[in-house]
Design a protein around this motif. Structure first.
Motif, PDB file in Angstrom:
ATOM      1  N   PHE A  69       0.614  -1.413  -0.125  1.00  0.00           N
ATOM      2  CA  PHE A  69      -0.011   0.403   0.010  1.00  0.00           C
ATOM      3  C   PHE A  69       0.505   1.136   0.556  1.00  0.00           C
ATOM      4  N   PHE A  71       0.960   5.395  -0.745  1.00  0.00           N
ATOM      5  CA  PHE A  71       0.348   6.778  -0.234  1.00  0.00           C
ATOM      6  C   PHE A  71       0.776   8.149  -0.758  1.00  0.00           C
ATOM      7  N   GLU A  78      -4.457  13.336  -4.211  1.00  0.00           N
ATOM      8  CA  GLU A  78      -3.757  12.708  -3.427  1.00  0.00           C
ATOM      9  C   GLU A  78      -4.165  11.087  -3.342  1.00  0.00           C
ATOM     10  N   THR A  80      -4.536   6.874  -2.390  1.00  0.00           N
ATOM     11  CA  THR A  80      -3.597   5.461  -1.974  1.00  0.00           C
ATOM     12  C   THR A  80      -3.732   4.473  -2.775  1.00  0.00           C
ATOM     13  N   CYS A  82      -2.643   0.414  -3.946  1.00  0.00           N
ATOM     14  CA  CYS A  82      -2.423  -1.198  -3.537  1.00  0.00           C
ATOM     15  C   CYS A  82      -1.961  -2.042  -4.832  1.00  0.00           C
ATOM     16  N   ARG A  93      -6.516   1.369  -7.369  1.00  0.00           N
ATOM     17  CA  ARG A  93      -6.467   3.111  -5.937  1.00  0.00           C
ATOM     18  C   ARG A  93      -7.850   3.704  -5.667  1.00  0.00           C
ATOM     19  N   GLN A  95      -8.798   7.891  -4.489  1.00  0.00           N
ATOM     20  CA  GLN A  95      -7.925   9.921  -4.865  1.00  0.00           C
ATOM     21  C   GLN A  95      -8.687  10.425  -4.596  1.00  0.00           C
ATOM     22  N   PRO A 115       0.274   4.874   5.940  1.00  0.00           N
ATOM     23  CA  PRO A 115      -0.952   4.105   6.477  1.00  0.00           C
ATOM     24  C   PRO A 115      -0.263   3.151   7.358  1.00  0.00           C
ATOM     25  N   VAL A 124      -5.897   6.222   5.797  1.00  0.00           N
ATOM     26  CA  VAL A 124      -4.072   7.733   5.153  1.00  0.00           C
ATOM     27  C   VAL A 124      -4.681   8.846   5.907  1.00  0.00           C
TER      28      VAL A 124
END
Length: 401
Positions: A69, A71, A78, A80, A82, A93, A95, A115, A124
């Motif tokens: 993961f 960030f 922004e 995140t 995987c 993802r 965002q 995270p 996050v």
């Protein structure tokens, strides 16, 4: 396959496998790589298995089972991500549009807060206070809160959230107005908050003394212990920065001992003792040498190893607080140290990874690797023979095999 299957239980029941790195500073928030398989003789070069561009940011990744993961920031969003840990391929993802990056963020527009993954969820914390909880399997938003405290520190958020049971604990707000807040992990409801001091850039940790579990947090001007159940303040000790300094190092817990450090102030150790219905704080030692800024030292075999703001690697006696040795390593302010079992690994912001032996007498280097051509502010993840390195805008998997 058995190891991966066992790790998958983590998403359902909170099980952590030996090779997992589910949060800031690893499984126990102490930069110890559990179950790490380091080679008897380190190779002359590491093997890079893959490298992918993910986005800007200084947040350290998290690893659970076969999922990595990350960030980051990409343009105005922004995100995140995987990733499949074996290949670097994106699985999902999430965002959201973030406010425009501007000064004083400068060369650091992306997230700094790492995270936290537990019980099938990932939390996050964005640079301007966006706190999000996602489903770790699908990336679906479970809850999201936009800047609950209404402000952030002058250099934006850097404190990494902590998951304790069904609580998400985060240091929110700015240096003048902020505090520690506990949210219900399942729905984001506020369970308690402590707001008697501003926040800092350090991350909270857990400790237990005489059966009482506490959140230990460096705040704007002190270090505090708060009951996990209700946020009640049970002890505190002053630790105010001077001049342009601020609190950024995560506290170190060793039984009933708390070790903390800061820019211009070196390191201190206190003992938390039961006193009547509450707790008292007994200072054990204070060492003004080798002040740290953006490094949290580690504790190994009664010794404290850290990277000073001058770029020196140092070793202290954790019981007496005496400096045992200091050696130049390079760089300034930034850096991380990981306990990989028989050896320690130090990563500087210049992408230099140094493998060295624990020692009371001197720096004993084994080997040095160049693992990035761009800045490396995030902590590496050490998992068995794998080393994950997040640089300025990419993440790479290196191995010792």
């Amino acid at each position: 396959m058995a190891a991966i299957a066992g790790c998958a239980m983590f998403f359902n029941a909170g099980v952590v496998c030996a090779q997992d790195w589910p949060q800031w500073r690893g499984p126990n928030r102490d930069d110890v790589a559990l179950g790490s398989k380091t080679p008897d003789v380190w190779p002359g070069e590491l093997a890079r298995k893959w490298k992918v561009t993910v986005g800007r940011g200084d947040a350290s990744p998290a690893l659970v089972g076969d999922k990595l993961f990350v960030f980051v920031r990409d343009g105005s969003a922004e995100m995140t991500l995987c990733l499949d840990a074996a290949s670097g391929k994106e699985i999902w993802r999430d965002q959201y549009q973030a406010q425009a990056s501007n000064e004083p963020m400068g060369q650091h527009p992306g997230p700094r807060s790492s995270p936290a993954v537990a019980s099938g969820k990932i939390v996050v914390y964005g640079v301007r206070g966006m706190l999000s909880c996602l489903d770790a399997t699908t990336g679906k938003v479970i809850w999201r809160k936009d800047n609950v405290a209404g402000t952030w520190p002058r250099f934006f958020t850097a404190s990494s959230p902590l998951i304790a049971g069904n609580l998400c604990i985060a240091q929110l707000g700015g240096e003048e107005k902020g505090g520690v807040v506990a949210f219900d992990l399942s729905n984001g409801d506020v369970k308690w908050e402590w707001t008697d001091d501003g926040t800092a850039y350090a991350s909270p940790v857990l400790m237990t003394v005489e059966g009482t579990q506490m959140v230990v947090a460096l705040t704007s001007k002190r270090i505090v212990g708060l009951q996990v159940t209700d946020g009640k303040l049970v002890w505190e000790s002053p630790f105010a920065p001077q001049g342009r300094a601020y609190n950024a190092a995560t506290p170190i817990i060793n039984g009933s001992m708390v070790i903390f450090a800061g820019s211009g102030r070196g390191a201190k150790a206190v003992k938390i003792e039961k006193a009547g219905d509450g707790f008292s704080v007994k200072e054990l030692w204070s060492n003004p040498d080798n002040a740290v800024q953006f490094n949290t030292p580690i504790l190994k075999n009664g010794r404290i190893y850290g990277l000073s703001q001058k770029g020196d690697l140092f070793c202290l006696d954790a019981q007496a607080g005496k400096t045992l040795w200091t050696s130049p390593l390079g760089g300034r302010d930034f850096g991380s140290i990981i306990d990989a079992g028989s050896v320690l690994l130090a990563l500087t912001a210049q992408g230099e990874l140094t493998v060295f032996e624990p020692s009371d007498s001197a720096l004993k280097k084994q080997v040095n690797y160049k693992v990035s051509d761009t800045a490396t502010y995030a902590h590496p993840i050490i998992s068995s023979h794998r080393i994950f390195i997040k640089d300025q805008d990419s993440i790479a998997l290196w191995t010792t095999e």
